[in-house]
Design a protein around this motif. Structure first.
Motif, short mmCIF file in Angstrom:
data_model
loop_
_atom_site.label_atom_id
_atom_site.label_comp_id
_atom_site.label_asym_id
_atom_site.label_seq_id
_atom_site.Cartn_x
_atom_site.Cartn_y
_atom_site.Cartn_z
N THR A 117 0.81 -1.32 0.12
CA THR A 117 0.01 -0.14 -0.06
C THR A 117 0.79 1.22 -0.03
OG1 THR A 117 -1.70 -1.26 1.24
CG2 THR A 117 -1.99 1.23 1.35
N PHE A 118 2.07 1.05 0.75
CA PHE A 118 2.68 2.47 0.68
C PHE A 118 3.43 2.64 -0.41
CE2 PHE A 118 7.12 4.37 1.54
CZ PHE A 118 6.76 5.37 2.13
N GLU A 119 3.98 1.47 -1.21
CA GLU A 119 4.46 1.69 -2.50
C GLU A 119 3.51 2.15 -3.48
OE1 GLU A 119 6.04 -2.13 -3.56
OE2 GLU A 119 7.36 -2.03 -1.87
N PHE A 120 2.12 1.78 -3.42
CA PHE A 120 1.28 2.24 -4.23
C PHE A 120 1.24 3.85 -4.02
CE2 PHE A 120 -3.25 3.24 -5.04
CZ PHE A 120 -3.21 3.13 -6.25
N MET A 121 1.07 4.16 -2.88
CA MET A 121 0.72 5.70 -2.74
C MET A 121 2.03 6.38 -3.06
SD MET A 121 -2.27 5.88 -1.39
CE MET A 121 -1.94 7.67 -0.83
N ILE A 122 3.29 6.04 -2.95
CA ILE A 122 4.25 6.70 -3.71
C ILE A 122 4.00 6.77 -5.11
CG2 ILE A 122 6.88 6.45 -4.13
CD1 ILE A 122 5.84 7.36 -1.15
N ARG A 123 3.92 5.68 -5.81
CA ARG A 123 3.55 5.76 -7.19
C ARG A 123 2.53 6.68 -7.78
NH1 ARG A 123 4.66 -0.52 -8.76
NH2 ARG A 123 6.81 -0.66 -8.54
N LEU A 124 1.61 6.49 -6.93
CA LEU A 124 0.19 7.43 -7.07
C LEU A 124 0.52 8.98 -7.00
CD1 LEU A 124 -2.94 7.53 -8.06
CD2 LEU A 124 -3.21 7.45 -5.68
N LEU A 125 1.51 9.23 -6.06
CA LEU A 125 1.98 10.48 -6.09
C LEU A 125 2.79 10.95 -6.75
CD1 LEU A 125 2.42 10.91 -2.13
CD2 LEU A 125 0.69 11.98 -3.52
N GLN A 126 3.78 10.02 -7.39
CA GLN A 126 4.63 10.38 -8.63
C GLN A 126 3.88 10.60 -9.75
OE1 GLN A 126 7.07 6.98 -8.62
NE2 GLN A 126 8.60 7.77 -7.30
N PHE A 127 2.93 10.43 -9.82
CA PHE A 127 2.11 10.66 -11.19
C PHE A 127 1.29 12.05 -11.03
CE2 PHE A 127 -2.20 10.25 -13.33
CZ PHE A 127 -1.79 10.14 -14.56
N LEU A 128 0.70 12.04 -9.69
CA LEU A 128 -0.60 12.93 -9.35
C LEU A 128 0.08 14.48 -9.29
CD1 LEU A 128 -3.21 11.34 -7.47
CD2 LEU A 128 -3.40 11.97 -9.80
N VAL A 129 1.21 14.49 -8.54
CA VAL A 129 2.08 15.90 -8.22
C VAL A 129 2.42 16.44 -9.48
CG1 VAL A 129 4.01 16.70 -7.22
CG2 VAL A 129 2.67 15.24 -6.01
N PRO A 130 3.09 15.94 -10.44
CA PRO A 130 3.28 16.41 -11.74
C PRO A 130 2.22 16.82 -12.50
CG PRO A 130 4.72 14.55 -11.56
CD PRO A 130 3.96 14.57 -10.48
N LEU A 131 1.19 15.98 -12.62
CA LEU A 131 0.01 16.33 -13.13
C LEU A 131 -0.67 17.72 -12.59
CD1 LEU A 131 -1.95 15.57 -15.44
CD2 LEU A 131 -3.20 14.20 -13.48
N ALA A 132 -0.63 17.85 -11.21
CA ALA A 132 -1.27 18.82 -10.63
C ALA A 132 -0.42 20.01 -11.04
CB ALA A 132 -1.40 18.84 -9.19
N ILE A 133 0.96 20.05 -11.13
CA ILE A 133 1.69 21.24 -11.20
C ILE A 133 1.48 21.51 -12.70
CG2 ILE A 133 4.13 21.88 -11.81
CD1 ILE A 133 5.02 20.07 -9.29
N LEU A 134 1.32 20.79 -13.54
CA LEU A 134 1.07 21.18 -15.04
C LEU A 134 -0.42 21.76 -15.26
CD1 LEU A 134 1.81 20.61 -18.18
CD2 LEU A 134 0.49 18.66 -18.09
N VAL A 135 -1.54 21.22 -14.41
CA VAL A 135 -2.60 21.78 -14.44
C VAL A 135 -2.51 23.17 -13.86
CG1 VAL A 135 -5.04 21.74 -13.52
CG2 VAL A 135 -4.10 19.45 -14.57
N LEU A 136 -1.84 23.51 -13.03
CA LEU A 136 -1.74 24.85 -12.27
C LEU A 136 -1.13 25.85 -13.23
CD1 LEU A 136 -2.10 26.37 -9.58
CD2 LEU A 136 0.08 25.63 -8.76
N ALA A 137 0.13 25.27 -13.66
CA ALA A 137 0.72 26.08 -14.76
C ALA A 137 -0.19 26.48 -15.78
CB ALA A 137 1.91 25.47 -15.38
#
Length: 133
Positions: free
Chosen positions: A106-126
Motif C-alpha cells: 500500500t505504501f509503494e502504491f501511494m508513492i507511485r500514485l503521488l509520483q503521477f499526481l504531483v506533476p499532473l497537478a503542477i501542469l494543471v496549475l501552470a
C-alpha cells in the motif's frame, strides 16, 4: 442403431480416438462418427479433438449451436450409452484465497500514485495560471 442398449465405459469410448475409429459422447450417448469425419462442416479435427481425452463432448457440441437437422443426423451414428459412473465429476471452481493485506504494498502504491499526481497537478496549475493572467 445396431447396438441399441449397449453400455460403454469411458475407457472403452476413449480408445476410439483416431481418424479410422472415432467415437464421441454427447448427452450420455455414444456415437461412432468415423464415417462422418470427412463430411463434418467444421472439419475432422473438430471431432477428433474431443476423442480420447477422457471427456464428454456435450459442452463442445452445445457451444457450437448445432441445427435441429444436425441433431437428427446423430441417430444414424448412435452405438450405445455411456456408463455415467465412469465419467469423472467436474471439479468445482474454488476462487483463489485472498492475499492478506500488505501495508508495504500500500505504501509503494501511494508513492507511485503521488509520483503521477504531483506533476499532473503542477501542469494543471501552470496551464491555469497561463490562461488566467
Amino acid at each position: 442403431m445396431n447396438a441399441e442398449g449397449k453400455v460403454f465405459t469411458l475407457a472403452e469410448v476413449s480408445a476410439h480416438n483416431n481418424p479410422n475409429d472415432c467415437w464421441l459422447i454427447v448427452h450420455g450417448k455414444v456415437y461412432d462418427v468415423t464415417k462422418f469425419l470427412e463430411e463434418h462442416p467444421g472439419g475432422d479435427e473438430v471431432l477428433l479433438s474431443t476423442t480420447g481425452i477422457r471427456k464428454d463432448a456435450t459442452d463442445d457440441f452445445e457451444d457450437v449451436g448445432h441445427s435441429s437437422s444436425a441433431k437428427a443426423m446423430m441417430d444414424e451414428y448412435y452405438v450405445g450409452e455411456i456408463d455415467v459412473s465412469t465419467i469423472p465429476a467436474k471439479p468445482k471452481y474454488r476462487p483463489p484465497k485472498d492475499p492478506r493485506y500488505n501495508q508495504d504494498k500500500t505504501f509503494e502504491f501511494m508513492i507511485r500514485l503521488l509520483q503521477f499526481l504531483v506533476p499532473l497537478a503542477i501542469l494543471v496549475l501552470a496551464v491555469g495560471i497561463h490562461f488566467y493572467k
